[in-house]
Design a protein around this motif. Structure first.
Motif, mmCIF file in Angstrom:
data_model
loop_
_atom_site.group_PDB
_atom_site.id
_atom_site.type_symbol
_atom_site.label_atom_id
_atom_site.label_comp_id
_atom_site.label_asym_id
_atom_site.label_seq_id
_atom_site.Cartn_x
_atom_site.Cartn_y
_atom_site.Cartn_z
ATOM 1 N N TYR B 298 -9.582 -1.754 2.338
ATOM 2 C CA TYR B 298 -8.406 -1.406 1.519
ATOM 3 C C TYR B 298 -7.328 -2.457 1.694
ATOM 4 O O TYR B 298 -7.043 -2.890 2.814
ATOM 5 N N ARG B 299 -6.705 -2.838 0.633
ATOM 6 C CA ARG B 299 -5.527 -3.703 0.690
ATOM 7 C C ARG B 299 -4.954 -3.810 -0.720
ATOM 8 O O ARG B 299 -5.653 -3.512 -1.713
ATOM 9 N N LEU B 307 -14.108 -1.389 -4.496
ATOM 10 C CA LEU B 307 -14.372 -0.666 -3.245
ATOM 11 C C LEU B 307 -15.655 0.151 -3.345
ATOM 12 O O LEU B 307 -16.465 0.176 -2.410
ATOM 13 N N GLU B 329 -12.467 7.559 -3.003
ATOM 14 C CA GLU B 329 -11.049 7.908 -2.916
ATOM 15 C C GLU B 329 -10.654 8.822 -4.056
ATOM 16 O O GLU B 329 -11.369 8.969 -5.033
ATOM 17 N N TYR B 359 -4.528 -1.991 -6.808
ATOM 18 C CA TYR B 359 -3.637 -1.354 -5.838
ATOM 19 C C TYR B 359 -2.453 -2.237 -5.495
ATOM 20 O O TYR B 359 -2.581 -3.456 -5.399
ATOM 21 N N CYS B 367 -8.432 8.460 1.002
ATOM 22 C CA CYS B 367 -9.743 7.844 1.163
ATOM 23 C C CYS B 367 -10.735 9.003 1.302
ATOM 24 O O CYS B 367 -10.595 9.839 2.207
ATOM 25 N N ILE B 388 -1.474 2.067 1.118
ATOM 26 C CA ILE B 388 -1.944 0.698 0.914
ATOM 27 C C ILE B 388 -0.855 -0.268 1.400
ATOM 28 O O ILE B 388 0.325 -0.101 1.068
ATOM 29 N N CYS B 393 -4.448 -1.150 5.184
ATOM 30 C CA CYS B 393 -3.955 0.188 4.877
ATOM 31 C C CYS B 393 -3.547 0.883 6.164
ATOM 32 O O CYS B 393 -3.993 0.518 7.256
#
Lengths: 134, 407
Positions: B298-299, B307, B329, B359, B367, B388, B393
């Motif tokens: 995640y970022r 993802l 998610e 994001y 998540c 995020i 994250c």
């Protein structure tokens, strides 16, 4: 094999059947019994084509391509020729194509979800066929 | 809620008889097909808890067909009297959105191309999502004839996408409250405490601990604290607790929800009740590895589609892709804001998550991953509120990740 086979042609179909039977064991196919028809809209020349795959207890038993109405199948997957071509060339994941509405599924979704990984394995084998796209 | 088929059972309800009565009424009114959408209709006909947006198609004769969000279809199928072919799922896939799935069924499977369709409209004093009903819209518009009515929910959806500091801190507290529920549940289960304990009781033990820690509600529309044990863990991602007892040798999934100042804590944790088999351990280790892999990716800048694809590739590399659902998610916000990620309505699949949503920092999601091997009576769920950040994250529940074997 270095010769390119025309996508969905009888020769391509024969090669697909051979490769699927050889490379996907019943275990890899989770011993599933199902059938699916991909319906290709907007093919070169404006035709509508299909790719039909049948699997019994994990064995690939039929692969057919053609023009017009496909054999009756448990699942119908409908999309543009170009979208299926991108999936076959591994440029677009089949699940992403489905989850963005680029291809449409008809059938029991709960069962289809269980077959998502199996479908990916099928596509990966088909993607290895040296293919000439229209 | 277990099915009751025995007419001599004191709680037996003649649901097929109810359908026949509805069909007789349809016949009198010249209705060819009835499209039910209210929860009361599902309860009356299916005799099962149907918390997700659901639809019931009743033909003029024969069994009705039920459509619900696909993650809950197996669970409802396990509890209702309808046969499995008449319990269907819809989902975020081309041709499988609510409208396509239902209309295809009516036109193609029932073969009804035209006729008189009964539907449900009106107004109520409570509702979960709260979209304006057709009845309300029609009357309000008639009463304000000089206005142009435009659908503008995207204003709120867009503005609430990035969370401010106060909102994030509320979620942080709500998540820590959920951890208190997990600690209490763990303490109650260990040293044989699980023996004779039902899913509903462990849900209550956690609820009490969370209330003591400051939660005001278990908030979740899909069954408050969701619990599944044994074969029910493999049914999918919605499991209102039942009176099933927790048993040795079975998996156990605890999905607790706490609400703190409208922020929604949501964390699922899984156990194997001893003795665990090697195969159960293999499944458990797969799932924990998948969770770590997803969390690590995640970022800001990534997308739900990237993802999910990364997760499925990783699962395939471990030989467990057959068991993981292709999504990781769902969206989250203050009470009433759950599920769809982003604020854009994708025209190809309206009101589902846009797989290409990018994001940004300070967006929040839950998540959420579901691992299910129903043929082996095992499954797991992971949920955790996350924020995020630029390079990763912030995982809000601090309860240690893992699938312990407890005895």
């Amino acid at each position: 094999m270095s010769e390119l086979l025309a996508y969905l042609s009888p020769a391509w179909c024969d090669e697909a059947f051979k490769r699927l039977q050889t490379e996907l064991t019943p275990d890899k196919m989770n011993k599933v019994s199902t059938s699916m028809s991909n319906i290709y809209k907007n093919c070169p020349g404006g035709k509508e084509m299909f790719l039909f795959i049948e699997c019994k207890e994990g064995n690939i038993t039929r692969v057919e391509t053609g023009v017009g109405d496909p054999p009756k199948a448990e699942f119908l997957i409908i999309g543009d020729y170009e979208t299926f071509s991108r999936i076959s060339r591994a440029e677009l994941g089949s699940q992403k194509a489905l989850m963005t509405g680029k291809i449409k599924l008809k059938g029991n979704l709960a069962k289809a979800l269980k077959l998502a990984a199996v479908s990916d394995r099928l596509n990966k084998v088909l993607a290895q066929i040296p293919t000439q796209y229209g | 809620m277990p099915r009751i088929f025995d007419p001599n059972d004191k709680y037996y309800i003649d649901n097929p008889g109810r359908v026949k009565a509805i069909q007789a009424e349809m016949h009198k009114r010249g209705i060819d097909v009835y499209l039910g959408s209210r929860i009361r209709t599902m309860s009356f006909v299916l005799d099962a808890f149907c918390p997700w947006r659901s639809y019931l198609i009743i033909p003029s004769e024969g069994q009705p067909a039920f459509f619900t969000f696909v993650i809950d279809a197996l669970r409802v199928g396990d509890e209702t009297w309808l046969d499995s072919d008449h319990v269907r799922g819809y989902g975020p896939m081309g041709g499988m959105d609510q409208v396509s799935a239902i209309t295809d069924y009516i036109k193609d499977e029932l073969g009804i191309k035209k006729g008189r369709l009964g539907y449900e409209d009106g107004v109520s004093t409570y509702t979960a999502e709260g979209n304006l009903s057709h009845w309300e819209y029609t009357r309000l518009r008639d009463a304000l004839p000089d206005f142009e009515w435009v659908n503008a929910h995207d204003i709120i959806d867009g503005l609430s996408l990035i969370k401010d500091k106060g909102t994030i801190e509320r979620f942080r507290t709500a998540s820590l409250i959920v951890d208190e529920g997990h600690k209490a549940a763990r303490a109650a289960l260990e040293n044989g405490g699980y023996r004779g304990m039902t899913e509903t009781v462990i849900a209550g033990i956690a609820a009490l601990a969370m209330r003591k820690a400051g939660s005001v509600s278990e908030w979740n529309f899909a069954g408050l604290n969701e619990i599944s044990s044994g074969y029910r863990t493999g049914l999918g991602a919605c499991t209102p607790p039942t009176t099933k007892e927790i048993k040795a040798g079975e998996p156990l999934m605890l999905d607790f929800h706490a609400m703190f100042k409208l922020a929604l804590g949501d964390h699922s944790h899984n156990y194997l009740i001893d003795p665990a088999t090697k195969r159960q351990r293999w499944h458990a280790d797969n799932f924990v590895s998948i969770i770590r892999k997803v969390i690590d990716n995640y970022r800001a800048g990534t997308t739900p589609g990237k993802l999910a694809a990364m997760m499925m590739d990783f699962a395939e590399s471990r030989g467990c892709a057959d068991f993981i659902l292709p999504g990781c998610e769902h969206g989250i916000g203050l009470f009433g804001d759950e599920w769809r990620i982003g604020s854009i309505v994708n025209p190809d699949l309206p009101y589902w998550t846009d797989q290409d949503h990018v994001y940004q920092e300070n967006e929040m999601v839950v998540c959420a991953m579901q691992y299910a091997a129903p043929e082996e009576d095992i499954g797991f769920r992971y949920e955790n509120d996350i924020v995020i950040t630029k390079d990763g994250c912030d995982v809000m529940s601090k309860y240690p990740l893992g699938i312990e074997e407890i005895s």
